[in-house]
Design an enzyme around this catalytic site. Structure first.
Site, PDB file in Angstrom:
ATOM      1  CG  ASP A  11      -2.164  -1.079   0.943  1.00 43.65           C
ATOM      2  OD1 ASP A  11      -2.535  -1.875   0.141  1.00 43.65           O
ATOM      3  OD2 ASP A  11      -2.802  -1.112   2.230  1.00 43.65           O
ATOM      4  CG  ASP A 130     -11.744  -2.723  -1.174  1.00 42.03           C
ATOM      5  OD1 ASP A 130     -10.528  -3.637  -1.583  1.00 42.03           O
ATOM      6  OD2 ASP A 130     -11.558  -1.482  -1.302  1.00 42.03           O
TER       7      ASP A 130
END
Length: 257
Positions: A11, A130
């Site tokens: 990330d 997600d």
């Protein structure tokens, strides 16, 4: 049988690799290139870079670090974050990425999946999802998860979106199980198994890896094609060479380091 893939996830925020718990409270984990080189040397099969600030801030991914990574590593890597149009994807691929992944932009504009597949081929197009289990027991999709203050709950059922994304041209699905993210208690086998039953393209599990057995379980029980992890790799709790040896002992085919 194709080899199962082990995929470190990096990330990226403001040019650094960070990691949170359930998509919150991110801490700095190190330099993008240093970590990418480490994973290359350790035998990672692929890398995924998420520019987690791009979509919530309404900007595209920063091409400069994509170019830096591409110059230095020789394993496939995928880039996600703020890829909301074909030309942005073209620039990311031109900078050296092998695949692009879209998540929130695809929810806002589903036809983008088809446009990308037509422009670059389905093999380049990954759809990230997600997902979180809600009070009624249904898994539903979240949008803009890179910024907790901008995350949106959608009425869209995760399993329905998996089917639709494939119909539109997704060549791979990465299912990020938010309830499991960063807590190291194992992948969400129940959700991933249901996704596997509907997924005709490669399926990658994300969220929950805490020990080597968790990887074996997700390959054996959910039959995923790849397992993505972040914190256990970044921290050194699990090293990829040892993990691959463990998986071979469990009769799971993986590529040599």
């Amino acid at each position: 049988m194709l080899s199962r893939r082990l995929i470190p996830c990096l990330d990226v925020r403001d040019g650094r690799v960070v990691k949170g718990v359930k998509f919150r409270d991110h801490v700095d984990m190190g330099d993008i290139v240093e970590l990418a080189l480490r994973y290359r040397d350790h035998g990672a099969d692929e890398l995924v870079f998420y520019d987690i600030g791009a979509s919530p801030r309404g900007r595209s991914v920063d091409y400069r670090w994509v170019e830096r990574v591409a110059r230095l590593i020789d394993i496939p890597f995928c880039v996600a974050g703020g890829i909301g149009q074909v030309e942005t994807a073209r620039a990311v691929l031109h900078a050296g990425a092998d695949k692009i992944s879209i998540n929130s932009p695809a929810l806002r504009q589903p036809a983008l999946i088809s446009a990308l597949a037509e422009a670059f081929g389905v093999q380049c197009v990954v759809v990230g999802i997600d997902s979180i289990r809600e009070a009624d027991g249904q898994w539903r999709v979240r949008c803009n998860t890179g910024d907790p203050d901008k995350t949106q709950a959608l009425p869209l059922r995760t399993l329905d979106w998996i089917v639709e994304a494939q119909r539109l041209g997704a060549g791979e699905i990465v299912l990020n199980c938010m309830d499991s993210d960063g807590v190291r208690c194992g992948y969400d086998i129940a959700q991933l198994s249901q996704a596997r039953a509907l997924c005709q393209v490669p399926l990658v599990a994300s969220g929950g890896a805490g020990n080597m057995q968790h990887f074996a379980d997700v390959f054996h029980k959910a039959d995923v094609d790849g397992a993505l992890a972040a914190s256990v790799f970044h921290s050194g709790a699990i090293l990829i060479p040892g993990l691959k040896q463990f998986l071979r002992e469990q009769q799971i085919e993986v590529r040599d380091v």
